[in-house]
Motif scaffolding. Structure first.
Motif, PDB file in Angstrom:
ATOM      1  N   LYS A   1       0.858  -1.179   0.000  1.00  0.00           N
ATOM      2  CA  LYS A   1       0.000   0.000   0.000  1.00  0.00           C
ATOM      3  C   LYS A   1       0.894   1.229   0.000  1.00  0.00           C
ATOM      4  O   LYS A   1       1.907   1.267   0.710  1.00  0.00           O
ATOM      5  N   VAL A   2       0.541   2.230  -0.790  1.00  0.00           N
ATOM      6  CA  VAL A   2       1.315   3.472  -0.844  1.00  0.00           C
ATOM      7  C   VAL A   2       0.376   4.643  -0.591  1.00  0.00           C
ATOM      8  O   VAL A   2      -0.827   4.562  -0.852  1.00  0.00           O
ATOM      9  N   SER A   3       0.919   5.727  -0.058  1.00  0.00           N
ATOM     10  CA  SER A   3       0.096   6.919   0.165  1.00  0.00           C
ATOM     11  C   SER A   3      -0.180   7.652  -1.132  1.00  0.00           C
ATOM     12  O   SER A   3      -1.235   8.255  -1.318  1.00  0.00           O
ATOM     13  N   ASP A   4       0.778   7.595  -2.064  1.00  0.00           N
ATOM     14  CA  ASP A   4       0.641   8.252  -3.364  1.00  0.00           C
ATOM     15  C   ASP A   4       0.760   7.189  -4.449  1.00  0.00           C
ATOM     16  O   ASP A   4       1.822   6.566  -4.591  1.00  0.00           O
ATOM     17  N   PRO A   5      -0.311   6.922  -5.233  1.00  0.00           N
ATOM     18  CA  PRO A   5      -0.252   5.859  -6.247  1.00  0.00           C
ATOM     19  C   PRO A   5       0.882   6.015  -7.254  1.00  0.00           C
ATOM     20  O   PRO A   5       1.345   5.022  -7.812  1.00  0.00           O
ATOM     21  N   SER A   6       1.347   7.235  -7.487  1.00  0.00           N
ATOM     22  CA  SER A   6       2.445   7.416  -8.438  1.00  0.00           C
ATOM     23  C   SER A   6       3.767   6.904  -7.879  1.00  0.00           C
ATOM     24  O   SER A   6       4.727   6.711  -8.628  1.00  0.00           O
ATOM     25  N   GLN A   7       3.835   6.672  -6.560  1.00  0.00           N
ATOM     26  CA  GLN A   7       5.064   6.186  -5.952  1.00  0.00           C
ATOM     27  C   GLN A   7       5.162   4.667  -5.965  1.00  0.00           C
ATOM     28  O   GLN A   7       6.236   4.111  -5.776  1.00  0.00           O
ATOM     29  N   GLY A   8       4.031   3.972  -6.139  1.00  0.00           N
ATOM     30  CA  GLY A   8       4.060   2.517  -6.220  1.00  0.00           C
ATOM     31  C   GLY A   8       4.304   2.071  -7.646  1.00  0.00           C
ATOM     32  O   GLY A   8       3.928   2.746  -8.606  1.00  0.00           O
ATOM     33  N   SER A   9       4.938   0.905  -7.839  1.00  0.00           N
ATOM     34  CA  SER A   9       5.265   0.459  -9.190  1.00  0.00           C
ATOM     35  C   SER A   9       5.066  -1.040  -9.327  1.00  0.00           C
ATOM     36  O   SER A   9       5.158  -1.798  -8.352  1.00  0.00           O
ATOM     37  N   VAL A  10       4.821  -1.471 -10.563  1.00  0.00           N
ATOM     38  CA  VAL A  10       4.567  -2.874 -10.886  1.00  0.00           C
ATOM     39  C   VAL A  10       5.301  -3.226 -12.182  1.00  0.00           C
ATOM     40  O   VAL A  10       5.265  -2.456 -13.148  1.00  0.00           O
ATOM     41  N   PHE A  11       5.980  -4.387 -12.183  1.00  0.00           N
ATOM     42  CA  PHE A  11       6.480  -4.959 -13.431  1.00  0.00           C
ATOM     43  C   PHE A  11       5.309  -5.684 -14.092  1.00  0.00           C
ATOM     44  O   PHE A  11       4.839  -6.704 -13.593  1.00  0.00           O
ATOM     45  N   VAL A  12       4.830  -5.159 -15.204  1.00  0.00           N
ATOM     46  CA  VAL A  12       3.685  -5.749 -15.892  1.00  0.00           C
ATOM     47  C   VAL A  12       4.176  -6.580 -17.072  1.00  0.00           C
ATOM     48  O   VAL A  12       4.908  -6.082 -17.931  1.00  0.00           O
TER      49      VAL A  12
END
Length: 697
Positions: free
Chosen positions: A182-193
Motif C-alpha cells: 500500500k502506498v500513500s501516493d499511487p504514483s510512488q508505487g510500481s509494478v512490473f507488468v
C-alpha cells in the motif's frame, strides 16, 4: 452571523427541513461570519441527506467564508455554487442521474443503481513488458511482479491486482506467500507488468445484495447486463463481500470469454460507506495497513455474502501504449527503469526524445525534446539520472543554496523521481534569452578564446554571478582533512587505483619515475595514513557556500553570456577557497596536451618551481613556459593565478595555504582514476600531489 449563539436555532431549522427533503440549498449571501458550531451543523446535515441519496448545496459564500472552507479542507465535501438558481438546476440534473432496477439471481434479490450520465469506461490492454505506476493502472489485474527490485528477475512473480493505492500479488509457485503493498501516493508505487487489463473512470453501476444467503460472483456478474440503459459490455468489477466474519474486497476482470479472474484483499473488518463518499474514497479507507490481513486469488467461482459490487462497462479496448508517454532515444536502448523515471517526470508530455550529453563520472545527462498531448513542443529541458542519494542531495541543495543566493537564470529543477537506488531530475534550461538561445559549456570558451577574453569572463562568473556565495565569508572552525578526503566521496578505491595505474604502492614512503632520478614523497601513503589521523583536527578559517564539484562542464553560457550552474549534489558551506582550488586542479593537471616524455618533463620543471617549497595564496609562477603550445600553458597559468586571486580576496587577504592545499589535493589525487586522463597527466598529478603533501607534512 452564524455564531455559537445562533447555531442551535439554525440547527433546529435545518433539521426540520432535512427531515422532509432530500436536497437542501442554503444561501449564505447575507451571512458574513461562520463559527465551528455552524460548520458542524452543515456536516451533520450533509451526512443525513447523503444517507438517503440527497445532497446539501451551499450558495452565496463571500470570499471570507469560502476561505474558511478551503483552509479547513471542506470545500470538496460540500457542493458550492455561486447562486441559488445554479444550485437548483444542479439538483434537477441529479434527480435524473440514477435509474434503479431490481432483478433476481438464483432466487436472490438484487438491486442495481445505474448512473445515466456517465460515459463508457476505458479498458486498457497491457501486452508489452513495462514498469509502471499504480496511478497508471488504477484498477487492474494481470501477470507480473511488484516493482521493488532494480531487475525484474529478482522480484517474486505471479498474479497481481491493483486497486488505486494497493497492489496484491499471488505468486506462481508454492515457494513464496501472497503479499500486498500500500502506498500513500499511487504514483510512488510500481509494478512490473507482463500482461494485464486495467480500467479507469467511475463505475457505471452499483449492485447491492442484502440477502444473507451466499451467492457466486460469476452468476451475479453474468446477470448484470442492462440493455437500453447501458450500451456497452461489462468488463470489470470491484466487489465488497460483507460477510461479518471474513469480509474482503475483490478486483475482477472478464478475461478469455466468460471467465472472471483477479484477486481479493482480505479485510479485518468492514466499515460503512459514508454519505458523499465516492467509491474510490471508500475503497481507500477500507484498504489501510491495519485493515488488510492478506490477499488471495479470486475468480467467478468465488462465493460472497451480501455483496456490494461496482461495475465498469467498456465498448472498446485500447492498448496501454496508446496513453503511456512515449520515451525514445535514437542512440541507445533505454532500460525499463529509465523509461519509468522519465514518464514520472514528464507527465505533461505525450512524447519524449532523449539525446545523451557528455558523460559524467557519477551521472548520466540527456538533452530532452518533449511534446504535449496536442503535439506542441514544450520548452527545452535536461534529464539527469544517477545514484538516488546524489539526486536527492542535488535537488535539496539547489533549492537551499542556489536559488536563494545566485542569479542562475532559469536553470532550476522542475521535478525529481526515484526508483530503488536510482534517482532522476528534470532541469529547465530556458533562460532570459528564450528558447532560441544556444547553451555551451564553459569548456567551449576555454578552448576557443584567448586568455585576454577569458579573464573578464571568469571575473564575471566568480566576482559577480557567484559573489553572493564567495563574497560573504564567515569565519568558523573547519575540519579540512575530513572535508577534502576524496576517498570519502567519489573515489573510495583511490589508493589501490594509484598502485595499479602508476605502480605506486601505498606502503612506500617515496616513488621514482623512470625518466628521472628524483625521489618523490608518496602522496597516496600520506592519504591513507595521515588523513585519518588528522580528520578531527580543527582549523579556524573562512567558509562560504561552495559548489563542491565546480568544473567547466557544470558552468554553461547562452548566446548572451548569461550563466547557468548545474549539478548541486555537493553544494554546501565549506572552506571558502574550495571551488577555486578545484578549478586550479583542472588548469594545471588536465588542460595541457602532454604527448610524450619531453612534454612531461617540461611541464614537471614548471610545476616544481611553483608547488615545491613554501607556498602561499599570493605565490607567483617563477618562470615562463618554454615547451610546446606555450599559449595553452600561459592560459592555464594566468587562470590559475586568477583562482588564487579570488581565493585570497575571499579569505580576507589571509595567504595561509593549508586549506587551499587540501582542497587542491581533493581533486589532484583522483586524476589517476580518470578514464579521460592520459598516463602523462596521471604522472603529473602524482608529482603535484607529492609537493602539496610534502608541504603539509
Amino acid at each position: 452571523r452564524l455564531d455559537t449563539v445562533h447555531a442551535s436555532v439554525f440547527d433546529k431549522t435545518v433539521a426540520e427541513k432535512a427531515g422532509k427533503e432530500a436536497f437542501l440549498v442554503i444561501d449564505f449571501s447575507s451571512c458574513h461570519y461562520l463559527s465551528s458550531s455552524g460548520i458542524r451543523v452543515l456536516l451533520r446535515t450533509s451526512r443525513e441527506l447523503g444517507s438517503k441519496g440527497g445532497k446539501l448545496l451551499l450558495t452565496g459564500l463571500s470570499p471570507d467564508l469560502l476561505q474558511i472552507f478551503q483552509i479547513a479542507g471542506l470545500d470538496p465535501v460540500f457542493s458550492i455554487f455561486r447562486g441559488v438558481q445554479e444550485a437548483v438546476n444542479h439538483i434537477a440534473l441529479l434527480d435524473k442521474k440514477f435509474i434503479y432496477r431490481k432483478f433476481v439471481v438464483n432466487k436472490t434479490a438484487c438491486e442495481a443503481e445505474i448512473i445515466t450520465d456517465n460515459s463508457a469506461n476505458d479498458l486498457c490492454l497491457w501486452n508489452e513488458p513495462v514498469l509502471t505506476g499504480y496511478d497508471a493502472l488504477q484498477i487492474a489485474t494481470g501477470w507480473g511482479a511488484i516493482g521493488e527490485t532494480l531487475f525484474k528477475k529478482d522480484a517474486t512473480q505471479g498474479r497481481f491486482f491493483t486497486l488505486y493505492h494497493c497492489t496484491g500479488l499471488v505468486p506462481d509457485g508454492a515457494g513464496n506467500a501472497p503479499d500486498f503493498r500500500k502506498v500513500s501516493d499511487p504514483s510512488q508505487g510500481s509494478v512490473f507488468v507482463d500482461s494485464a487489463y486495467s480500467v479507469k473512470g467511475r463505475p457505471r453501476v452499483r449492485i447491492t445484495v442484502n440477502s444473507p444467503d451466499s451467492i457466486i460472483l460469476g452468476d451475479l456478474l453474468q446477470a448484470c447486463q442492462f440493455p437500453g440503459d447501458i450500451n456497452a459490455p461489462l468488463c470489470a468489477a470491484v466487489c465488497l463481500d460483507r460477510d461479518p466474519e471474513k469480509p474482503s474486497l475483490s478486483v475482477l476482470f472478464l478475461e478469455d470469454g466468460p471467465c472472471w479472474h483477479g484477486g481479493s484483499f482480505l479485510l479485518h473488518h468492514m466499515t460503512q460507506k459514508q454519505p458523499g463518499e465516492t467509491m474510490e474514497q471508500y475503497v481507500r479507507n477500507l484498504l489501510s495497513w491495519e485493515n488488510v490481513e492478506g490477499v488471495r486469488k479470486a475468480d467467478g467461482k468465488t462465493s460472497v455474502t451480501k455483496p456490494v459490487c461496482w461495475l465498469f462497462f467498456a465498448d472498446s479496448r485500447t492498448e496501454a501504449s496508446g496513453f503511456l508517454t512515449q520515451v525514445l532515444s535514437q542512440e541507445e536502448s533505454l532500460s525499463r527503469e529509465m523509461v519509468y523515471l522519465t514518464r514520472r517526470l514528464y507527465t505533461d508530455s505525450r512524447r519524449v526524445e532523449l539525446q545523451r550529453l557528455h558523460g559524467g563520472y557519477s551521472a548520466s545527462t540527456f538533452r530532452v525534446r518533449s511534446y504535449d498531448h496536442q503535439g506542441r513542443i514544450l520548452r527545452p529541458t535536461v534529464l539527469k539520472t544517477g545514484d538516488r542519494a546524489m539526486i536527492q542531495r542535488e535537488a535539496e541543495r539547489c533549492k537551499q543554496y542556489a536559488m536563494p543566493y545566485i542569479l542562475n537564470n532559469s536553470a532550476m529543477i522542475l521535478g525529481t523521481a526515484y526508483y530503488c537506488g536510482i534517482g532522476a531530475l528534470r532541469y529547465n534550461f530556458v533562460g532570459i534569452g528564450g528558447e532560441g538561445a544556444g547553451l555551451k559549456w564553459l569548456t567551449h570558451y576555454f578552448n576557443q578564446w584567448p586568455v585576454r577574453e577569458l579573464e573578464p569572463l571568469f571575473d564575471k562568473i566568480f566576482l559577480r554571478i557567484l559573489k553572493p556565495w564567495y563574497g560573504q565569508p564567515v569565519r568558523e572552525l573547519i575540519y579540512p582533512y575530513a572535508d577534502h578526503d576524496p576517498t570519502m566521496t567519489f573515489f573510495p578505491d583511490l589508493v589501490e587505483r594509484a598502485g595499479e595505474t602508476l605502480g605506486i604502492p601505498a606502503d612506500r614512503h617515496t616513488f621514482q619515475l623512470s625518466m628521472s632520478d628524483r625521489q618523490f614523497m608518496n602522496p597516496y601513503r600520506f592519504l591513507k595514513e595521515e588523513y585519518p589521523k588528522r580528520r578531527t583536527h580543527p582549523v579556524e578559517y573562512y567558509t562560504s557556500v561552495c559548489h563542491g564539484d565546480l568544473n567547466m562542464q557544470n558552468i554553461l553560457l547562452d548566446n548572451e553570456m548569461n550563466v547557468y550552474l548545474i549539478d548541486f549534489s555537493e553544494t554546501r558551506p565549506r572552506s571558502v577557497i574550495s571551488d577555486f582550488a578545484r578549478m586550479e586542479a583542472i588548469f594545471m593537471t588536465e588542460s595541457y596536451p602532454m604527448e610524450n616524455r619531453d612534454d612531461f618533463l617540461q611541464v614537471l620543471d614548471l610545476v616544481i618551481g611553483f608547488y615545491e617549497g613554501p607556498c602561499s595564496l599570493d605565490k607567483k609562477f617563477p618562470t615562463t613556459f618554454s615547451g610546446r603550445f606555450p599559449e595553452l600553458m600561459q592560459r592555464n597559468m594566468a587562470l590559475t593565478m586568477k583562482m588564487r586571486e579570488y581565493a585570497l580576496a575571499s579569505a580576507g587577504d589571509d595567504p595561509t595555504f593549508m586549506p587551499y592545499a587540501l582542497a587542491l589535493l581533493e581533486w589532484v589525487l583522483p586524476i589517476v582514476s580518470y578514464r579521460s586522463a592520459s598516463v602523462w597527466q596521471k604522472r603529473l598529478s602524482a608529482c603535484i600531489a607529492s609537493f602539496l603533501c610534502q608541504g603539509l607534512a
